[in-house]
Design an enzyme around this catalytic site. Sequence first.
Site, PDB file in Angstrom:
ATOM      1  N   ASP A   8     -27.900  37.520  37.765  1.00  0.00           N
ATOM      2  CA  ASP A   8     -27.221  36.564  36.887  1.00  0.00           C
ATOM      3  C   ASP A   8     -28.134  35.426  36.395  1.00  0.00           C
ATOM      4  OD1 ASP A   8     -25.581  38.007  38.724  1.00  0.00           O
ATOM      5  OD2 ASP A   8     -23.872  36.697  38.281  1.00  0.00           O
ATOM      6  N   GLU A  39     -24.170  37.010  32.600  1.00  0.00           N
ATOM      7  CA  GLU A  39     -22.810  36.443  32.549  1.00  0.00           C
ATOM      8  C   GLU A  39     -22.756  34.918  32.660  1.00  0.00           C
ATOM      9  OE1 GLU A  39     -19.855  36.884  35.476  1.00  0.00           O
ATOM     10  OE2 GLU A  39     -21.113  36.142  37.085  1.00  0.00           O
ATOM     11  N   ASN A  40     -23.851  34.284  33.118  1.00  0.00           N
ATOM     12  CA  ASN A  40     -23.847  32.819  33.248  1.00  0.00           C
ATOM     13  C   ASN A  40     -24.936  32.156  32.420  1.00  0.00           C
ATOM     14  OD1 ASN A  40     -23.447  33.999  36.380  1.00  0.00           O
ATOM     15  ND2 ASN A  40     -21.812  32.675  35.610  1.00  0.00           N
ATOM     16  N   HIS A  68     -17.215  36.600  34.039  1.00  0.00           N
ATOM     17  CA  HIS A  68     -17.358  35.550  33.021  1.00  0.00           C
ATOM     18  C   HIS A  68     -17.684  36.117  31.636  1.00  0.00           C
ATOM     19  CE1 HIS A  68     -16.989  32.161  35.734  1.00  0.00           C
ATOM     20  NE2 HIS A  68     -17.843  32.737  36.565  1.00  0.00           N
ATOM     21  N   HIS A 154     -20.289  44.187  40.403  1.00  0.00           N
ATOM     22  CA  HIS A 154     -20.136  42.737  40.261  1.00  0.00           C
ATOM     23  C   HIS A 154     -18.955  42.261  41.095  1.00  0.00           C
ATOM     24  CE1 HIS A 154     -21.188  39.112  37.967  1.00  0.00           C
ATOM     25  NE2 HIS A 154     -19.903  38.803  38.079  1.00  0.00           N
ATOM     26  N   HIS A 179     -23.147  38.665  41.062  1.00  0.00           N
ATOM     27  CA  HIS A 179     -22.021  37.729  41.082  1.00  0.00           C
ATOM     28  C   HIS A 179     -22.151  36.607  42.111  1.00  0.00           C
ATOM     29  CE1 HIS A 179     -17.896  36.158  40.680  1.00  0.00           C
ATOM     30  NE2 HIS A 179     -17.724  36.316  41.968  1.00  0.00           N
ATOM     31  N   HIS A 181     -24.891  35.184  43.279  1.00  0.00           N
ATOM     32  CA  HIS A 181     -26.043  34.336  42.952  1.00  0.00           C
ATOM     33  C   HIS A 181     -26.971  34.093  44.138  1.00  0.00           C
ATOM     34  CE1 HIS A 181     -24.057  32.488  39.093  1.00  0.00           C
ATOM     35  NE2 HIS A 181     -23.821  33.779  39.228  1.00  0.00           N
TER      36      HIS A 181
HETATM   37 FE   LIG Z   1     -22.595  35.106  38.069  1.00  0.00          FE
HETATM   38 FE   LIG Z   2     -19.463  36.769  38.266  1.00  0.00          FE
END
Ligand SMILES: [Fe+2]
Ligand SMILES: [Fe+2]
Length: 270
Positions: A8, A39-40, A68, A154, A179, A181
């Site tokens: 991520d 996604e981030n 996300h 994820h 997911h 991190h």
């Molecule tokens: Fe994430």
């Molecule tokens: Fe996530």
Amino acid sequence: MRILFLGDVMGRAGRAAVSERLPALRRDWRIDFVVVNGENATSGMGLSGAHAKSLLEVGADCITLGDHAFDQKDMLQYIETDPRILRPLNYAKDAPGRGAAVFKAGNGRKVLVAQVLGQVFMKRPFADPFSAVDQVLKAHPRGGMVAASLIDMHCEATSEKMGMGHFCDGRASVVVGTHTHVPTADAQLLPGGTAFQSDAGMCGDYNSVIGMEKTEPMRRFVTGMPKNRFSPALGEATISGLYVETDDATGAATRVEMVRQGGRLTPCGP
Ligand SMILES: [Fe+2]
Ligand SMILES: [Fe+2]
């Protein structure tokens, strides 16, 4: 085939580290195919079309998303314009875009990438990830229809990720978790030749709480009271992920190494 997966990408610091380091890693490690979880990447919440474009320009062949996926509203339309961006297979019945796709790496070799959301400790209930992945893998046999395949699992729970790893063992080339991190130290080749790591970790500033500037998350933990919004930490990011070598004839993984470069984490890589 040499595959690089990056976890991520977290906000501006994550984007900067990826654009600074990915082109050189691609060249130095002679990478054939790069998958980046985005996604981030935009303010820690979702991915804008502009930032998707920049990740693809610096060397991602495919971008996966996550829970996300559509936090940045323009992604609802943008994902339909670029087939290199994938949202989870089981995000929602009516979600735009696709959860799996076949890509071309060098020499005409085909690579399947799919992403799926887990069910344990997630904010909302998602459809069964195991049957979703089963369907995709049955349609794309490793070493047959595709030279290699990668599943981005994820979810929160390491148990569910390991379950998915073993479920795909011998059928996918790579199963990698995203997911949380935070990278796990369990990179391995499963018995059937599937490279696995429970979580790839993030491309973000690790002087943080999972990539967010630490003051507000700590306040909420310590006092139970929110005061400000979360914002991504802006110190130098570590790029984190997984390096995998696969056999083109069988699609089996033959080597797996954890990747961490730059920032605060102890470096590792192939
Ligand atoms: Fe994430
Ligand atoms: Fe996530």
